[in-house]
Every structure is written in structure tokens, then in C-alpha cells.
Enzyme design. Sequence first.
Site, short mmCIF file in Angstrom:
data_model
loop_
_atom_site.label_atom_id
_atom_site.label_comp_id
_atom_site.label_asym_id
_atom_site.label_seq_id
_atom_site.Cartn_x
_atom_site.Cartn_y
_atom_site.Cartn_z
N ASP A 44 18.98 9.94 8.68
CA ASP A 44 17.68 9.73 9.50
C ASP A 44 16.43 10.15 8.80
OD1 ASP A 44 16.32 8.63 11.56
OD2 ASP A 44 17.29 9.34 13.12
N GLU B 97 11.82 9.02 5.44
CA GLU B 97 10.40 8.69 4.94
C GLU B 97 10.02 9.74 4.01
OE1 GLU B 97 10.92 8.57 8.22
OE2 GLU B 97 11.55 6.51 8.14
N ASP C 143 12.46 3.03 14.61
CA ASP C 143 12.30 3.10 15.86
C ASP C 143 11.43 2.25 16.84
OD1 ASP C 143 13.82 5.26 15.47
OD2 ASP C 143 12.27 6.95 15.61
#
Length: 824
Positions: A417, A420, A490
Site C-alpha cells: 500500500d 506513491e 481509495d
Amino acid sequence: MRKEILFLTALASCLSSFGQTFEKTAQGGKFQTAQPTLNGEVIFYSPSIVRIVKYPSAEMPEKKSYPIIKTPEKVEISYKQNGNTVSMTSGKMTVTLDVATGKVTYTDPQGETLLKEKVEGTNFIPRKDVNRDAYTVSQAFSLEPEEAIYGLGQRQSGAMNHRNQQIHLSNGNTNICIPYFTSEKGYGVYWDNPGISDFSDTPYETSFSSQVGLCSDYYFLYKDGTQDGVIACIRDLTGKATMFPLWTMGYWQCRERYKSPDELCGVLDKYRKLQIPLDGIVQDWQYWGCDSNWNAMKFMNPRYINKMDDKEALRYLPNGEDKNARYPKPRFKNPEEMVEYVHKHNAHLMISVWASFGPWTDQFKELDKMDALLKFETWPPKSGAHPYDPFNKDARDLYWRYLSHLHKMNIDAWWTDSTEPDHLNPKESDFDLMTADGSFRSVHNAFPLTHNQGIYEHQRAVSDEKRVFQMTRSGYLGQQRYGALSWSGDVVSSWDVLRQQIPAGLNYTLCGIPFWNTDIGGFFGWEYNNDCTNVAYQELHVRWFQWGCFMPLMRNHCSSPMMNEIDLFGKEGDWAYDAQKRMIELRYRLLPYIYSLDGAVVQEDGTMMRPLVMDFAHDRKAILLDDEYMFGKNILVCPVTEPLYTKKVEKNKGVTTVPDVAKASAPVEVYLPKGTKWIDFWTNETVEGGQHIKRECPVDILPLYIKAGSILPLGPKVQYTTEKKWDNLDICIYPGANGEFVLYEDEFDNYNYEKGMFSTIKFSWDDASRTLTISDRKGEFPKMLKRRSFRITLMQPGKQSAETVMVSADKKVAYSGKKLVVKL
């Protein structure tokens, strides 16, 4: 040879007289323009791939490329001079260089222009990059006015075609930034700069620009004018895709978050009791405990290790949880028992691991000493957590050293997760922080690639018995070589957002990265009060769920306090429950087809989610659609993206707009691409292509059309992927055209396929003679099915659909690996 030397000598002499030079090289040529002075190189990596580098310095700067792993192969190039221009032809394309200006033009073998740079389209503006001299660098091109282009990663614009867009290329949650575009003409352009960049398309030019660079550096790819050809070039340049295990192609249950082994295993128990097929379940964050202990990669949350009465352990209780709460005596004493239980019940476990660490963790302390933390604020806020530096090899080694604890516990997959990574309250100075490879600004978008590289390479070094599977929130060109799949981040639960995810995923796959998915139902459910019993949410969730059946990964997920297990939507006989179970069972029915698509991705550079430009490039209506696609080359999927039977009212409450949702039927518009006939999957009725139609769409189905000539191998009814062998498959033939399909099989979860241990069986349909040819099996592997049955059915109106096992097949044949010809 002597004539060629004389020609090139004369050419160099001629060009030098104007202040510019050209020098032939083994892979293309070097050049220097006159005014302004610009140096550059044309480098053929293959007949279909050419690299163009331009720089204001005397020598080509040293430069690291993260996606590119190919080295130039020997290419036969023919040269031709016409005044100031030099043409270099490889057999697949011609690259024409104007040595006076440095402008490059690309043409196909028929002489048709594919793409051209703008005159003086390469620009350098001097700047400082922390402690080194650098440039802001840009390259501009001229496109045809109506030319459609795609790619650029995963956008949330809701559009397939990226013309007339301004896009800031800096990875963030829900936006994956890849500086690559591809054209309906069948070429691709990759701007090889991993730093923070911009893409711009106006009526006057199309350009890439990067905040930091030492040169203009891009690759032009063209093979045969098709998107399949371009994607083959991408994989050649940046690496072949890896096989995912068969189990990953089943159904996944996930939410944020299961708070104990008992809760997670209880969900698995419920699915098994209700006979809802399932293969993957996910342990999300905070199994490590509180935010200060973020991503410790250990089960330190006292609820997971049965230490709720231990004061020392309670310091790790997740933020916001009641330390005085008491729970029934747990079934599971420790996480190891949880993992064992999941496996014993024929499921697999994926676990959340992040690219950042909290200050209480051992990793944080070691990385800090190594100067391998990027010290800006990341998630969770105000926790003191920081991302690590994946460009630092020693830091990647450390990451695996701690992660290996979970690998030894037999965790099956990694949810990588925030790759970025999350960047909260960003400051301009944050991008000047130094990584092992330079400023964060200069390498930013390659962060997810190097992070997933570290995990993949370390796990492969340990063992090849289990395929690496990583679900990562961000991505970059070349991601496919590291066993990684991205999801769309998300996203919010809404109809508009649902529709946006379709072109987002399709454009991502056009970047050559074949595996992608989205949170079924959306992540944030606040527009429906985080209530899965809200009837308006239920319709949205069901439609998203139907679409999920036709993604590479079918994964249900949501954010707390929403809960999304199927039994929470009702019981058998309730439409929201029945519709979801129906789609899961269809997913498992399609497994031989889906796994064969997975095999084609690896063996033939195939693509699972195929934008219509891949198969219908000459149908202008089709290539501009942003809500339909092909799943493989056979199934046209049209997700339903607007409510038909419910609506939201005051305070986000949901109401129905029909007396009985289960019995309602409203039309949905579908475009059927021209050039073929289409067969309705649910009715077997044939419809001519090249037209818009209205398809009645009850809540439990979505429009699905099978391309005429398709052959679908379909499997038995199962509760998990490997419950039954594929020894008695249905082979469903959709008439109206000739066609073929290759059934791919291997050992399902190891890397022996890389050694050639897999088999293929080719099925060919001759429509005129109504003949199916089953070719000799090619290849073999241990425990391969050497004898089996195929149940063959010609799908026609009046017969049952292929959704369930055929009650009465037209013919049944025994197959032992030798060619069979079956007349129907």
C-alpha cells in the site's frame, strides 16, 4: 560496403558545411545541429523500437532508466540522404532526421506519417537540482487534429481519449502517472524521465516536460500498426509479465479491516457455510498495532497475540480502540494459527505492508541511521512515520529482511500500500530531499517500481515454489515484470466514480501493464452513510460487483465503518445477495478462460482488459467509447453505470423507484462494434455489429456479448479454484464466424512455466463446415491431465446460456492429447 562508406563520408561532409554533422553508428546515428547547437543520437533497440536522445552538452549524460531493461540488438538499417535530412529504415519504420534542426519524423513501411516532432520542439531551461546543474526539459510533437491517444497511466478524468488535456504527472492516491501515450495509429511514445513531469495536448502541440533532467530522452515504438504490437514492444523493452497463481483469479473478500484472527476466520467460515466461492482474504493494516508502530511487519496488536491483559502489550493497541474492552476467549492463540486455518480451509491470505515506517519500529531506527528515510509527512498523519528510500539497495535489503518473517509464516501475497508514497501537506522543499539516486523530484514516479522490485527479487531469490503476488496502489512502466497488480486507489462510492474507473483501468492496461482492479463498491461509502443496507448503495455495489467479475482480479473492499460481506446484503432470495453470488459463481465458471488469458499475457504479450481500440481500431465510434471493453478477445463487457431502480433522497437515504427491484427490467444502451456479429451471452441470440442497441437489464445481469466465432472453455461449479480438476470442461462455440482459442494450463503456482513446463491446446472453429478441430497438445508438465473429456456445445437460441454447466452438451469427446476433428 565501399559505396556505403563513400555515401556516408559525402553526407557528413555535406552536412558539416552547414555547421551541422551526422555520424553513422552501429545502432543509428549521432548528430549535431547548427543554430542552436544541439547534440543527439538515434538508437535502434530493435526494428520496432527506436530511442531519441538530445542534449546541450558535448557528451551524452550518464542516465539511469528504471523501466528499460532491454539492450540494443543488432538491427539492419538502410540510410538515405536528401539535402539536410537523413532517413534510417529498419524494416518496421523509417526515422527521418533533419540534421539542421534536430526534428525527427516517423513513417510506416508504406510511407504514411505516424508522428513528427515540432521544429525546435526540444527545449532546455537551465536550473539547479539541489546541488547539481540540470535543466527543465521538454519535447513537443505534432499530432493529427482528430487523432485519438491513450495511456498516461491511470487517470480519473472519465475519458479514454487524452486529447486536449493538461495532466500533471506526479503519482498520488487514485492517479498513477506514466509518461507514455499510444495512438489509434498503433504507435507508442515513452518519455523516459521518472521525475515530476507534465503532459500537455493542445490544438498546436503535444508535449512532455520534466522539472529536472539532463537530456530529452524518449522511445518510439511501432510494430505492425496494432495496439497488440505496441504492447509487445513495451514488454520487449521493459520486461515480460509474470504469471499470477490460479487462486488469485478467484474471488477475494477484503475490508478495512478485520480486527482479529477470529473475525477474519469467521468471515471465511461464513462464506464456506453459505457455499459462496472464495479464494483470497485480506488482512489490512494495524495488525502491528498503533500508528507509532506503523508497518512493523509483526503482529504486535494485543488482539492478535492474545495479550489484552498485558499492560506492556496494550501500548500497541491501535489508536482509538478501547483498552478496557473485553472480548470472548479467542479461538486462535496467535497469527500462525490464523494462517494455518485459512490454508486448511482452502483459501489464501494477503497482508498489508507499507512503504513507510512509524518511529517505534526497528526498521525506522535502522533506516534513520542509514540516512534512508524520506523525512516528509506521510500517512498516518502526525504519527512521525516516514517513507523509506527504495532507490537505496541496502534499504530494499533491509525491507525484505523484516518482511521475511511474514513470508516464513506462509503469507501468500503482499498488499504493498501507499506506494506513491502518501505525501501529506507537501512542501516544495520535500522534493529536494535526496534519495540514493538523486533528488526525490528527479525520481519520484519510479518509487513504486523500485519498491515492488525489491520484494519481488528477494522473494524469488528465496524460493520459486510460490509465485510472487503484489497488489500495489501505484505503478510505473515495467511494473508487470515484478509480479505486481495495481488497483485504482481509495475511490469514493458513487456512480460517477464507478464510471471513471473504467477508462482509468483501460488506459493503464494500454501502458503494457496487464493486471489491474478496483475496490468493488468503492472504498469510501460516506455518500451512502457507510451503510450496506442502504438500498441505493446496494444497487451501486451490485453493478460494481458485476463489473468486477470481468477484471483480472475480483476483489470486494470498503472503508470502515462500512462492511461489505455478501451475507450483510441479505439472504438467499434477496436481490442484492443473489446478484452478487451469481457473479461469483460465473467468475469461477470462467476460470479456464481467464487463466488462459493469464497464460496469453505471459506467452504472447497479451492483454486481459482490452480497450476497443485494440480490436476495432477502424471503428471510430468504438475507439472513443469510455464504458465498454473486451475481456480477452471474445467477451464484450458493458458495465451498468447509472441507477435504474433506486435513488438517494434526503440525508443520503436510499429508496426504490420500482415496486420490486428483483422483477424490474430497464434498458441499457450498448454499442456493438462493427465488422462482426455478436451473441448475447444470456440468450444466445445473434445481433449485427455496427449499431447501438437497447438491452433490457434486470438488476442481476449486465450486458455481455460474445464475439461470433468465439470458443469459451468453461469449468465446473466449485467453492475454490482447485477444488476440481479441469478434466471435463464445457467447450462453448458461438457461431457466425471462424475462430480459435488456446487453452493454457500449468502447475498453477510456481515458476516452472519459465522452464517450459506448461501445455496448450488449440481449438479451431470452421463456421462454414460446422467443424471444431482440437489440435495436438503442445508441451507438458508434471501431473498434467493426459486424458480428459470435452463437452462441446454450439450456442444457439433456445439452448441454456453458458453461465452454468451445460445440462445437455451437443457432443462429448475423449481427448488424450492427439488431434480430434468434431463435426457439429
